[in-house]
Design an enzyme around this catalytic site. Sequence first.
Site, mmCIF file in Angstrom:
data_model
loop_
_atom_site.group_PDB
_atom_site.id
_atom_site.type_symbol
_atom_site.label_atom_id
_atom_site.label_comp_id
_atom_site.label_asym_id
_atom_site.label_seq_id
_atom_site.Cartn_x
_atom_site.Cartn_y
_atom_site.Cartn_z
ATOM 1 N N ASN A 94 -6.885 0.451 4.216
ATOM 2 C CA ASN A 94 -6.651 0.058 2.829
ATOM 3 C C ASN A 94 -6.942 1.256 1.917
ATOM 4 O O ASN A 94 -7.930 1.951 2.101
ATOM 5 C CB ASN A 94 -7.568 -1.099 2.457
ATOM 6 N N HIS A 102 0.829 -1.203 0.000
ATOM 7 C CA HIS A 102 0.000 0.000 0.000
ATOM 8 C C HIS A 102 0.865 1.255 0.000
ATOM 9 O O HIS A 102 0.675 2.152 0.810
ATOM 10 C CB HIS A 102 -0.933 0.004 1.217
HETATM 11 C C1 LIG Z 1 -2.144 -8.712 -2.839
HETATM 12 C C2 LIG Z 1 -2.769 -7.342 -2.739
HETATM 13 C C3 LIG Z 1 -3.860 -7.163 -1.904
HETATM 14 C C4 LIG Z 1 -4.457 -5.910 -1.810
HETATM 15 N N1 LIG Z 1 -5.549 -5.779 -1.011
HETATM 16 C C5 LIG Z 1 -6.165 -4.590 -0.924
HETATM 17 C C6 LIG Z 1 -7.329 -4.438 -0.133
HETATM 18 O O1 LIG Z 1 -7.802 -5.378 0.507
HETATM 19 N N2 LIG Z 1 -7.920 -3.222 -0.072
HETATM 20 C C7 LIG Z 1 -7.429 -2.149 -0.756
HETATM 21 O O2 LIG Z 1 -8.009 -1.056 -0.672
HETATM 22 N N3 LIG Z 1 -6.312 -2.274 -1.519
HETATM 23 C C8 LIG Z 1 -5.690 -3.448 -1.620
HETATM 24 N N4 LIG Z 1 -4.557 -3.583 -2.390
HETATM 25 C C9 LIG Z 1 -4.077 -2.401 -3.099
HETATM 26 C C10 LIG Z 1 -4.815 -2.239 -4.429
HETATM 27 O O3 LIG Z 1 -4.506 -3.331 -5.254
HETATM 28 C C11 LIG Z 1 -4.364 -0.914 -5.048
HETATM 29 O O4 LIG Z 1 -4.771 0.135 -4.188
HETATM 30 C C12 LIG Z 1 -5.031 -0.691 -6.414
HETATM 31 O O5 LIG Z 1 -4.785 -1.775 -7.268
HETATM 32 C C13 LIG Z 1 -4.483 0.565 -7.030
HETATM 33 O O6 LIG Z 1 -5.108 0.742 -8.277
HETATM 34 P P1 LIG Z 1 -4.443 1.550 -9.437
HETATM 35 O O7 LIG Z 1 -5.316 1.381 -10.634
HETATM 36 O O8 LIG Z 1 -4.121 2.934 -8.979
HETATM 37 O O9 LIG Z 1 -3.027 0.868 -9.679
HETATM 38 P P2 LIG Z 1 -2.683 -0.634 -10.184
HETATM 39 O O10 LIG Z 1 -3.809 -1.581 -9.870
HETATM 40 O O11 LIG Z 1 -1.311 -0.911 -9.667
HETATM 41 O O12 LIG Z 1 -2.660 -0.472 -11.751
HETATM 42 C C14 LIG Z 1 -1.620 0.212 -12.418
HETATM 43 C C15 LIG Z 1 -1.543 -0.368 -13.805
HETATM 44 O O13 LIG Z 1 -0.669 0.437 -14.591
HETATM 45 C C16 LIG Z 1 0.122 -0.413 -15.388
HETATM 46 N N5 LIG Z 1 1.338 0.336 -15.768
HETATM 47 C C17 LIG Z 1 2.382 0.711 -14.991
HETATM 48 N N6 LIG Z 1 3.271 1.421 -15.710
HETATM 49 C C18 LIG Z 1 2.755 1.523 -16.951
HETATM 50 C C19 LIG Z 1 3.207 2.170 -18.139
HETATM 51 N N7 LIG Z 1 4.358 2.863 -18.189
HETATM 52 N N8 LIG Z 1 2.436 2.040 -19.257
HETATM 53 C C20 LIG Z 1 1.269 1.350 -19.239
HETATM 54 N N9 LIG Z 1 0.786 0.734 -18.119
HETATM 55 C C21 LIG Z 1 1.522 0.840 -17.005
HETATM 56 C C22 LIG Z 1 0.389 -1.628 -14.505
HETATM 57 O O14 LIG Z 1 0.743 -2.728 -15.285
HETATM 58 C C23 LIG Z 1 -0.979 -1.789 -13.837
HETATM 59 O O15 LIG Z 1 -1.830 -2.586 -14.598
HETATM 60 C C24 LIG Z 1 -3.937 -4.824 -2.532
HETATM 61 C C25 LIG Z 1 -2.835 -5.001 -3.383
HETATM 62 C C26 LIG Z 1 -2.263 -6.254 -3.484
HETATM 63 C C27 LIG Z 1 -1.095 -6.429 -4.445
#
Ligand SMILES: Cc1cc2nc3c(=O)[nH]c(=O)nc-3n(C[C@H](O)[C@H](O)[C@H](O)COP(=O)(O)OP(=O)(O)OC[C@H]3O[C@@H](n4cnc5c(N)ncnc54)[C@H](O)[C@@H]3O)c2cc1C
Length: 334
Positions: free
Chosen positions: A314, A271
């Site tokens: 979270n 996180h």
């Molecule tokens: C095992 C695990 C359990 C979790 N459990 C919880 C929970 O219970 N509750 C909670 O609130 N949160 C939880 N989280 C955190 C949650 O997953 C994140 O808060 C959330 O995924 C963030 O979303 P996001 O879209 O901002 O980023 P991400 O889901 O990280 O997505 C970012 C995306 O951008 C892509 N990317 C990166 N760089 C580039 C680039 N240069 N060009 C193109 N694409 C790119 C990546 O491949 C990825 O697909 C958990 C995370 C994990 C790993």
Amino acid sequence: VQGLPLAAKRRADNPRMVRWAGTDTVLGGLADGGEDRFTLLPHHLCTRLVQDTTGSSIAYAEVRDLARSREVRVAADNYVVAAGAVLTPQLLWASRIRPPALGRYLTEHPTTFCQVTLLQSLIGQATTSEHFSSQLLAYRERFPDDELPIPDDDPDPNVWIPVTEGRPWHAQINRDSFHYGDIPPHVDGRLIVDLRWFGLVDPRPENRVFFSDRYTDVHDMPQPTFDFAYSAEDGARLHRMMAEMIRAALAIGGFLPGAEPRFPIPGLPLHIAGTVRMGEDPQTSVVNTDSRVWGYGNLYLGGNGVIPTGTASNPTLTSIAMALKAADRMIAGG
Ligand SMILES: Cc1cc2nc3c(=O)[nH]c(=O)nc-3n(C[C@H](O)[C@H](O)[C@H](O)COP(=O)(O)OP(=O)(O)OC[C@H]3O[C@@H](n4cnc5c(N)ncnc54)[C@H](O)[C@@H]3O)c2cc1C
């Protein structure tokens, strides 16, 4: 103590299973294509945002099609980078967009963890509780030889104790299979719960992810390196949090050998936040309160990196709230 809200629904076709929310839940039909105004480019990596001659606007994004090894240009009115809390600042760095706060003020939940086997007296209460009686009766008819009064298809427990004033940590009791919380093969999993307490750290500029102009990651993007330490105040809070978790653990069970109270290593809670933080001062933040990058008219950031303060809970719901505000502002025309 309350039920933990989960982004999951029990399946109508098989109530023993749940369906977890994912990107496809958010996108709905858009994920399957066929919508003129929406294109998803799988296996594409954005390598650079190219500025126009004014230096205050993005002209286009350079994107690499990883499957076909070719470059694509994407031009738009507005650009949103939501690439996670580490790779969002990486892309800005690679694009030579380097505000002073980029990568700094990194926060993450310090965590305490243990597993307990539940007290026999608590397990016994399930037998006498009216709350469980009809389920238990039905289960006993099917499995009269099972000595435990917990149906084996009962959903895993998921409860939490929210943050309160003077108690800045978020407590979760559940039966998860994170790799640091496996159930040993010789213990019935129904007898075990995991205790996971998430604390907070104060955002400080010296805690940071920074990027190299020389070394690269596997995608030829600038290599990230982390500087992170707890302050004395962070450490004192963490100590109080550990004491509370141990008290809670002993109230419901005994420590599972091998899973006694511990501090998982930094990075494990997954996180990370604050690396492109929101704020009102361009010296100490990367985006304004609409998630727009300071000095750029059409560049917005999303995700946990935008969260400016230490948080114990979270992070995803908080990031979604900030993203919705940014989207409203974009729709309204900036
Ligand atoms: C095992 C695990 C359990 C979790 N459990 C919880 C929970 O219970 N509750 C909670 O609130 N949160 C939880 N989280 C955190 C949650 O997953 C994140 O808060 C959330 O995924 C963030 O979303 P996001 O879209 O901002 O980023 P991400 O889901 O990280 O997505 C970012 C995306 O951008 C892509 N990317 C990166 N760089 C580039 C680039 N240069 N060009 C193109 N694409 C790119 C990546 O491949 C990825 O697909 C958990 C995370 C994990 C790993």
